[in-house]
Write an enzyme that holds these catalytic residues in place. Structure first.
Site, mmCIF file in Angstrom:
data_model
loop_
_atom_site.group_PDB
_atom_site.id
_atom_site.type_symbol
_atom_site.label_atom_id
_atom_site.label_comp_id
_atom_site.label_asym_id
_atom_site.label_seq_id
_atom_site.Cartn_x
_atom_site.Cartn_y
_atom_site.Cartn_z
ATOM 1 N N HIS A 1 55.079 41.484 6.005
ATOM 2 C CA HIS A 1 56.385 42.202 5.214
ATOM 3 C C HIS A 1 56.242 43.708 5.564
ATOM 4 O O HIS A 1 57.471 44.137 5.104
ATOM 5 C CB HIS A 1 56.420 41.674 3.958
ATOM 6 C CG HIS A 1 56.887 40.261 3.923
ATOM 7 N ND1 HIS A 1 58.269 39.763 3.578
ATOM 8 C CD2 HIS A 1 56.362 39.099 3.790
ATOM 9 C CE1 HIS A 1 58.301 38.664 3.485
ATOM 10 N NE2 HIS A 1 57.232 37.845 3.571
ATOM 11 N N ASP B 1 48.761 39.908 -2.320
ATOM 12 C CA ASP B 1 50.348 39.919 -2.095
ATOM 13 C C ASP B 1 50.852 40.491 -3.673
ATOM 14 O O ASP B 1 50.351 39.897 -4.427
ATOM 15 C CB ASP B 1 51.196 38.724 -1.963
ATOM 16 C CG ASP B 1 50.833 38.390 -0.418
ATOM 17 O OD1 ASP B 1 49.511 38.317 -0.203
ATOM 18 O OD2 ASP B 1 51.772 37.797 0.207
ATOM 19 N N HIS C 1 44.950 40.399 5.927
ATOM 20 C CA HIS C 1 46.183 39.970 5.161
ATOM 21 C C HIS C 1 46.058 38.311 5.560
ATOM 22 O O HIS C 1 46.388 37.656 4.500
ATOM 23 C CB HIS C 1 47.494 40.521 5.503
ATOM 24 C CG HIS C 1 48.700 39.940 4.865
ATOM 25 N ND1 HIS C 1 49.105 40.097 3.514
ATOM 26 C CD2 HIS C 1 49.547 39.021 5.457
ATOM 27 C CE1 HIS C 1 50.032 39.320 3.223
ATOM 28 N NE2 HIS C 1 50.320 38.659 4.201
ATOM 29 N N HIS D 1 48.397 36.370 1.562
ATOM 30 C CA HIS D 1 49.269 35.613 2.624
ATOM 31 C C HIS D 1 49.859 34.229 2.084
ATOM 32 O O HIS D 1 51.086 33.987 2.331
ATOM 33 C CB HIS D 1 48.884 35.490 3.875
ATOM 34 C CG HIS D 1 49.643 35.083 4.992
ATOM 35 N ND1 HIS D 1 50.954 35.890 4.997
ATOM 36 C CD2 HIS D 1 49.715 34.321 6.214
ATOM 37 C CE1 HIS D 1 51.302 35.438 6.486
ATOM 38 N NE2 HIS D 1 50.791 34.673 6.884
ATOM 39 N N ASP E 1 51.891 43.101 1.782
ATOM 40 C CA ASP E 1 52.878 42.409 1.442
ATOM 41 C C ASP E 1 53.158 42.997 -0.012
ATOM 42 O O ASP E 1 53.157 42.595 -0.987
ATOM 43 C CB ASP E 1 52.922 40.878 1.234
ATOM 44 C CG ASP E 1 52.905 40.271 2.488
ATOM 45 O OD1 ASP E 1 53.077 40.874 3.602
ATOM 46 O OD2 ASP E 1 53.237 38.930 2.607
#
Length: 759
Positions: free
Chosen positions: A564, A499, A616, A710, A531
């Site tokens: 996201h 991320d 992810h 994540h 993300d």
């Protein structure tokens, strides 16, 4: 490429066997590449035996099509003719469900319904039946040309004469008006055959795919009308020349006067003539007239005009209320300026040359069984450029080998060879300005402090141009990414980043440490686990940096989708508001939607060296992924705008978390587990998976480890579940915290954990 194509005929039914070998692309002959160590005849027999449980008899080589001189897809296609054995058992049973026997009449129906990949089955069966009536089944060579050598038919652009009179045929004048040089025609040819392979005809499905990157917004919903306009012969399939001339007619360069205008009007008439019968009804004309008025007013999505207004315009053609408008009457009235405004119709948003430059990276051709693909030897060649780096590692200078003026770097025998050196992808990265390099320059300006602005801020006069550039970049990069499989296959070395969440400062730190000059000059590839936006304040800058870098190095920079990269999540968090704040409501929504159309086509997983699974969130449950993981992920639809409702498998990959006693609180203990999976109460969506679930998944799919993102980790990473699962997080000080950022390097059979010091 050596390709073998099998024509399998049932003499009793006068039918041929067709298969839908490429999913959702239509029926065609079974085909495959020649494997290493095989002859073409052996390949043909293997193909026939694979699909037919009954005996087949070899009749003859039907034709050999040698495309070695073509500018793309150089291949030799050998057509082998087989007959189903007369005394075969299981006559109606085949080894695959996507195969069917078709008679000549059934093929004509399939053409009408657009159920074929191309017209070759129609042409070839017609030829076979005619020869059988003339010579019988024993002679398929008399009077027939066995060897074909196709070539690219180029149309010369002839200069306009001194009296401004165009010269040449109508087709030549259209090509000349569109400014289609030989190079542009060659690129159209490449695009055409890259999308139709192995056929020589473009189906509606292929046409929809290649035009998707050329049409804007509402125009994409009119793809049936565009295909009808291009299909001048009404065959339901396009030839290369029909596709080329159709693009020329749509090109903004093409004049709406003289012969090019008449040809354009023919295309326009077919576009609006839904019945395609040469007579336009007043209802059809209302669509045409409405588009003229709306486009002239700058409202391409405007309402249809009132019927009374349409009737007045319709009467300008001197027709009665209940009459239809013929093609000739339409051409005469437009030519005599009795009806005006058609010049705005049937146009591409930008010239074809620019569109082809944008979309010149063609998708790899898919063979029905990836395991059957030939592993071709790698042919190395000199790169076209020499790169000079500064001591700091920054890119300093790039020189083309063919233009370097030094005396001693090349031997005499090498200089002539260099003149013939093909221009490589590095030309596009180093030599040419692209939308990606424009955005990268804007980002460097964004990073710097000067007298007019603070560092990491935008000047107000830059934002409008930036927004339009982002929309263009998204349209271009989407076409590159959507050609990738949903589960990428990668070879080490590879850096894996988790991320980022709008942390542009950390992304630039990673750049300085790992790919300071450009990813192209690194031996490793770079895999990002998703993300990219939300939570951090620089989500926009992070994602456009990554998309621009992906555009320049599409095989080096690989992007997966995180939870996201979904519209409704961004509307709950910050990215939607960020776009509107930076660009305003109108342009901000356009930029946000353009970026999300890229998110809709991102892959969901990657496998490194066939052993390391990267995604992810987490592994999916057996209920959403009952079969082999890679094949099921590759079947996830593209595009996918609503993963939660459209693909439970994609949703779990993005949301699932590992469960372990030391990291989960008591309310989240493993209860009501099914195969080691249970509901994720912390996120209120997705599932937890246990150590046992992970081990079963790894064994089933022959993976050794899973690397995922994540979840924020204090030191940037965490090793879990018996050391077989790694979580990596690449954004430090997440949401005001004190965590560090990290990356994982997969290299030399090691998973190396690297922390980033951002102090």
């Amino acid at each position: 490429m050596k390709l073998v194509i099998c024509i399998i005929i049932d003499r009793n039914l006068d039918a041929i066997l067709l298969v839908e070998q490429i999913p959702n692309c239509g029926y065609w002959f079974p085909f495959d590449q020649v494997k290493i160590g095989e002859t073409r005849t052996v390949t043909a027999q293997r193909i026939a035996n694979k699909i037919c449980p009954f005996d087949v008899e070899f009749i003859s080589v039907f034709k050999v099509r040698c495309g070695d001189s073509l500018p793309c897809l150089r291949n030799m296609q050998t057509y082998y003719l087989f007959s189903k054995a007369e005394k075969s058992t299981n006559v109606n049973k085949l080894n695959t469900t996507n195969a069917v026997w078709m008679t000549f009449d059934q093929i004509k129906i399939a053409i009408k319904n657009r159920e074929l990949l191309g017209l070759e089955p129609y042409v070839i069966l017609q030829n076979i039946l005619e020869r059988q009536r003339m010579y019988g089944w024993d002679d398929f060579t008399t009077g027939r040309q066995l060897f074909e050598e196709p070539n690219l038919q180029l149309i010369d652009c002839k200069p306009v004469e001194a009296n401004n009179q165009s010269v040449g045929t109508a087709q030549e004048q259209l090509i000349n008006s569109a400014k289609f040089s030989h190079k542009i025609q060659e690129r159209v040819f490449k695009e055409f055959y890259s999308s139709t392979f192995p056929s020589e005809y473009m189906s509606f499905q292929s046409f929809s795919e290649v035009m998707d990157n050329k049409l804007n917004g509402l125009e994409k919903t009119k793809i049936q009308a565009y295909f009808r306009a291009f299909d001048t012969q009404q065959n339901n399939y396009l030839t290369y020349m029909e596709y080329l001339l159709g693009l020329a007619a749509m090109d903004p360069n093409t004049s709406h006067g003289g012969t090019p205008a008449e040809l354009r009007c023919r295309y326009i008439f077919r576009f609006y003539n839904i019945k395609n019968n040469g007579y336009m009804s007043i209802e059809e004309f209302r669509e045409l007239h409405g588009d003229v008025q709306n486009l002239k007013a700058g409202k391409p999505n405007g309402d249809l005009p009132a019927y009374s207004e349409v009737l007045t315009a319709f009467n300008s053609f001197n027709l009665q209320d209940n009459s239809n408008l013929s093609l000739n009457e339409f051409l005469n009235s437009v030519g005599q300026l009795k009806y005006r405004g058609t010049s705005v119709l049937f146009r591409l948003p930008m010239n074809t040359k620019e569109l082809l430059r944008i979309y010149k990276r063609f998708a790899d051709i898919k063979i029905d069984n990836p395991s059957d693909q030939v592993q071709n030897e790698i042919n190395y060649e000199l790169a076209d450029h020499c790169v000079t780096l500064k001591k700091s590692g920054l890119l300093h200078k790039v020189e083309s080998l063919r233009s370097m003026s030094y005396n001693n770097q090349f031997s005499t025998t090498t200089e002539e060879t260099l003149k013939q050196l093909p221009r490589s992808l590095s030309e596009e990265i180093f030599d040419r300005r692209t939308i990606a390099t424009d955005i990268q320059e804007m980002l460097r300006f964004f990073e710097k402090h000067d007298q007019t602005k603070e560092a990491l801020t935008w000047s107000s006069n830059v934002l409008s141009n930036l927004g339009r550039s982002i929309i263009t970049l998204c349209r271009e990069i989407r076409e590159i990414i959507k050609c990738e499989p949903r589960c990428l296959k990668i070879s080490s070395p590879c850096y894996i980043l988790g991320d980022i969440h709008g942390n542009y400062q950390d992304l630039i730190c990673f750049e300085k440490c790992l790919w300071r000059a450009t990813p192209l000059l690194s031996p490793a590839s770079f895999l990002f686990l998703g993300d990219y936006v939300d939570r951090g304040i620089y989500g926009l800058e992070v994602i456009i940096y990554l998309l621009a870098t992906k555009f320049q190095c599409p095989k080096k920079v690989l992007l997966l989708r995180g939870n996201h990269e979904i519209r409704k999540i961004q509307q709950i968090f910050s990215f939607y508001k960020e776009c509107l704040t930076k660009f305003g409501d109108i342009l901000g929504k356009e930029v946000w939607e353009a970026i999300n159309t890229v998110f809709d086509v991102l892959p969901y997983a990657a496998v490194i060296d066939d052993k390391i699974l990267c995604l992810h969130g987490g592994i999916p449950s057996p209920s959403t992924c009952p079969d082999e993981f890679i094949s099921m992920v590759n079947d996830i639809p593209v595009p996918l705008s609503e993963p939660e409702s459209e693909s439970p498998l994609a949703w779990e990959i993005m949301w699932n978390d590992p469960f372990s006693i030391e990291t989960n609180t008591m309310p989240q203990t493993a209860i009501n587990t099914t195969n080691g999976f249970f509901n994720n109460s912390r996120r209120s969506t997705g599932k937890y998976f246990t150590n046992d679930a992970l081990m079963a998944f790894l064994e089933k799919n022959n993976f050794s480890h899973v690397i995922r993102a994540h979840e924020v980790q204090q030191v940037g990473f965490k090793v879990q579940l018996s050391g077989r699962l790694l979580t990596v997080f690449s954004s430090s000080h997440y949401c005001g915290g004190t965590n560090e950022a990290a990356t994982v390097l997969v290299d030399s059979s090691k998973l190396r954990l690297i922390r980033l010091d951002t102090r």
